[in-house]
Design a protein around this motif. Structure first.
Motif, short mmCIF file in Angstrom:
data_model
loop_
_atom_site.label_atom_id
_atom_site.label_comp_id
_atom_site.label_asym_id
_atom_site.label_seq_id
_atom_site.Cartn_x
_atom_site.Cartn_y
_atom_site.Cartn_z
N ALA A 1 27.57 -72.70 -102.02
CA ALA A 1 26.68 -71.57 -102.27
C ALA A 1 26.99 -70.91 -103.61
O ALA A 1 28.16 -70.78 -104.01
N HIS B 1 27.75 -65.26 -102.73
CA HIS B 1 28.55 -64.92 -101.56
C HIS B 1 28.41 -63.42 -101.30
O HIS B 1 28.66 -62.62 -102.21
N VAL C 1 29.90 -60.27 -100.11
CA VAL C 1 31.28 -59.82 -99.93
C VAL C 1 31.35 -58.73 -98.87
O VAL C 1 32.22 -58.74 -98.00
N PHE D 1 28.12 -58.35 -103.68
CA PHE D 1 28.00 -59.80 -103.64
C PHE D 1 28.61 -60.40 -104.90
O PHE D 1 28.77 -59.72 -105.91
#
Length: 120
Positions: free
Chosen positions: A2, A5, A7, A28
């Motif tokens: 990906a 991500h 977070v 993110f």
């Protein structure tokens, strides 16, 4: 692997009255530069019986996004109560936070929302 991500997502102003806006602090990470926008949406599920009652409360486009960690607050007005069936107005429903890249949804985060009367 990906490219984005998630977070952390923090629900702000929780609990709050039905008429208050929904607010999420979203963090993110991108592992490489994204040349196109990320499309974030907040969707209120008005009834478990049919998607017809789902309401897209807001859509925000973030991008282009450079590699690294990013944070923003996504706020949306509350749902239009007149579009929610009366039998589904009180009780538990779902709020969805989604993110898409190049029109492909890659994450859907769901939250239970309990609507109740403060004064019967």
């Amino acid at each position: 692997m990906a490219k984005v991500h998630i977070v952390n997502v923090v629900v702000l102003d929780n609990p709050s009255p039905f008429s208050n806006p929904f607010q999420f602090e979203i963090t993110f990470e991108c592992i490489e530069d994204l040349k196109e926008d990320l499309e974030w949406r907040i969707i209120y599920v008005g009834s478990a019986e049919s998607e017809e009652y789902d309401q897209i409360l807001d859509t925000v486009y973030v991008g282009p996004v450079p590699e690294g960690r990013h944070m923003f607050v996504f706020q949306a007005d509350p749902p239009n109560s007149s579009k929610i069936p009366k039998e589904d107005a009180v009780g538990v429903t779902v709020l969805l936070l989604t993110c898409s890249y190049r029109s492909n949804e890659f994450i859907r985060i769901g939250y239970y929302v309990n609507n109740e009367y403060t004064d019967p």
